[in-house]
Write a protein that holds these residues in place. Structure first.
Motif, PDB file in Angstrom:
ATOM      1  N   ASN A 258       0.796  -1.233   0.000  1.00 21.95           N
ATOM      2  CA  ASN A 258       0.000   0.000   0.000  1.00 21.95           C
ATOM      3  C   ASN A 258       0.824   1.277   0.000  1.00 21.95           C
ATOM      4  O   ASN A 258       0.282   2.360   0.234  1.00 21.95           O
ATOM      5  N   ASN A 259       2.114   1.158  -0.252  1.00 22.14           N
ATOM      6  CA  ASN A 259       2.976   2.338  -0.301  1.00 22.14           C
ATOM      7  C   ASN A 259       3.887   2.280  -1.519  1.00 22.14           C
ATOM      8  O   ASN A 259       4.151   1.204  -2.061  1.00 22.14           O
ATOM      9  N   PHE A 260       4.345   3.453  -1.936  1.00 24.43           N
ATOM     10  CA  PHE A 260       5.380   3.521  -2.962  1.00 24.43           C
ATOM     11  C   PHE A 260       6.511   4.374  -2.430  1.00 24.43           C
ATOM     12  O   PHE A 260       6.383   5.011  -1.382  1.00 24.43           O
ATOM     13  N   TYR A 261       7.611   4.381  -3.144  1.00 25.53           N
ATOM     14  CA  TYR A 261       8.797   5.106  -2.695  1.00 25.53           C
ATOM     15  C   TYR A 261       9.154   6.154  -3.729  1.00 25.53           C
ATOM     16  O   TYR A 261       9.305   5.848  -4.911  1.00 25.53           O
ATOM     17  N   ALA A 262       9.264   7.390  -3.287  1.00 22.53           N
ATOM     18  CA  ALA A 262       9.586   8.510  -4.174  1.00 22.53           C
ATOM     19  C   ALA A 262      11.034   8.931  -3.985  1.00 22.53           C
ATOM     20  O   ALA A 262      11.557   8.905  -2.872  1.00 22.53           O
ATOM     21  N   TRP A 263      11.649   9.347  -5.095  1.00 22.11           N
ATOM     22  CA  TRP A 263      13.054   9.762  -5.089  1.00 22.11           C
ATOM     23  C   TRP A 263      13.152  11.181  -5.651  1.00 22.11           C
ATOM     24  O   TRP A 263      12.698  11.440  -6.759  1.00 22.11           O
ATOM     25  N   GLY A 264      13.763  12.080  -4.904  1.00 22.65           N
ATOM     26  CA  GLY A 264      13.930  13.435  -5.396  1.00 22.65           C
ATOM     27  C   GLY A 264      15.085  13.571  -6.375  1.00 22.65           C
ATOM     28  O   GLY A 264      15.898  12.653  -6.532  1.00 22.65           O
ATOM     29  N   GLU A 265      15.153  14.727  -7.011  1.00 28.19           N
ATOM     30  CA  GLU A 265      16.200  14.970  -8.005  1.00 28.19           C
ATOM     31  C   GLU A 265      17.596  14.867  -7.408  1.00 28.19           C
ATOM     32  O   GLU A 265      18.536  14.399  -8.069  1.00 28.19           O
ATOM     33  N   LYS A 266      17.759  15.285  -6.149  1.00 31.54           N
ATOM     34  CA  LYS A 266      19.070  15.267  -5.525  1.00 31.54           C
ATOM     35  C   LYS A 266      19.342  13.903  -4.902  1.00 31.54           C
ATOM     36  O   LYS A 266      19.689  13.777  -3.735  1.00 31.54           O
ATOM     37  N   ASN A 267      19.170  12.900  -5.729  1.00 28.55           N
ATOM     38  CA  ASN A 267      19.370  11.535  -5.291  1.00 28.55           C
ATOM     39  C   ASN A 267      20.088  10.782  -6.387  1.00 28.55           C
ATOM     40  O   ASN A 267      20.452  11.355  -7.415  1.00 28.55           O
TER      41      ASN A 267
END
Length: 330
Positions: free
Chosen positions: A210-219
């Protein structure tokens, strides 16, 4: 790296090095600002990620890594292992898997001290997450070089390879890998400039129900994709900007607000182009199917979101090139 199973892939520059033995490890390492070496000695002194000085062999012969984040750099640099940390199947290149899987696994969450000692290592690579007692016990077995796993600049995944190369006495090999990778990024940016221009890209994974993982640009993924000319999803970067590291676990309900502005979406996968069961569940939801990138058919597997080394990074570029060819044909 996030405590998702961080777990061994490669472009042409890396594949020719991995698992071939240390073709230049027989040369003595030259001194630089980080390490010193007496010309008559058989050891060098280097400074590890904690600032500790470690006396290491000039030419390590029996190397043990206690986490895959060091295993891949060791192999990318052309060295072999006698012991390694646990890894997930599918994250080792197919042409390397048979040999790599024969190397004993001597660390799960914690190192197996007796099994490590039985291997008689002359150098141990340990992540910077162990307590003092564990590190002390490892040092009684062999020299321990502590490398960066957590903390530091998340986008600079190259840091681990630089650290490992320093300990192995081959910093020039890390430079060669970086030069080849940068040139490859430039080549893709030039070849597909018309396809990439104006495209907004997002990257997600899923590691629990029930969750997803987000990655920002500074990654890590930002450091792979932005140099190609993509615009990184502003929504995704904004939604993780208050996190200690530019990434976050989010509920499915936040999909549209996190990556709704992305017209190209890359999904976390292993090195076989396979997504996990959690991502498959996410793909079955109406929230996922309503994303613009999904509706337009602009979703692609992108390799491992947690980049251990140049093998992972080059695999991602392989998948990006596949995506660009598809977009070009549409």
């Amino acid at each position: 790296m996030k405590s998702i199973p961080v777990t061994l892939v490669a472009g042409a520059a890396v594949l020719t090095l991995a698992l071939t033995g240390c073709s230049s490890s027989g040369e003595t390492g030259s001194a630089d600002t980080k390490g010193t070496k007496d010309a008559k000695s058989t050891t060098r002194v280097v400074t590890d990620a904690t600032g500790a000085e470690v006396e290491v062999p000039d030419t390590p012969k029996r190397i043990v890594t206690l986490h895959y984040a060091a295993t891949q750099p060791v192999l990318d640099l052309g060295f072999e292992l006698v012991g390694q940390g646990v890894f997930e199947k599918g994250i080792i290149p197919e042409d390397q898997a048979a040999a790599a899987e024969k190397v004993p696994v001597v660390a799960q969450q914690e190192p197996k001290l007796e099994e490590i000692a039985a291997l008689e290592p002359d150098l141990i690579f340990a992540p910077n997450v162990y307590d003092e007692e564990t590190t002390k016990a490892l040092k009684e077995i062999a020299p321990v070089y502590t490398f960066t796993l957590r903390g530091g600049d998340r986008a600079k995944w190259t840091q681990r390879t630089e650290e490992v190369a320093e300990a192995l006495g081959v910093p020039e090999k890390a430079d060669e890998l970086q030069t080849a990778f940068t040139e490859r990024q430039k080549g893709i940016a030039t070849k597909y400039a018309d396809v990439i221009k104006g495209r907004t890209v997002g990257v997600i994974g899923s590691y629990e129900e029930n969750n997803f993982y987000a990655w920002g640009e500074k990654n890590m993924q930002g450091s792979l994709l932005v140099p190609l000319g993509f615009t990184y999803s502003k929504q995704e970067s904004d939604i993780v900007k208050d996190q200690k590291e530019p990434e976050a676990t989010l509920s499915h309900e936040k999909l549209a607000s996190a990556i709704g502005d992305a017209d190209v979406l890359f999904l976390d996968s292993n090195l076989r182009g396979e997504i996990n069961a959690f991502m498959k569940d996410l793909q079955a939801t109406s929230l996922y199917r309503q994303l613009p990138a999904v509706k337009d058919g602009h979703v692609y597997v992108g390799g491992k979101n947690t980049v251990a080394g140049y093998t992972d990074a080059n695999y991602t570029l392989d998948r990006v090139e596949d995506a660009l060819k598809d977009l070009q044909a549409k």
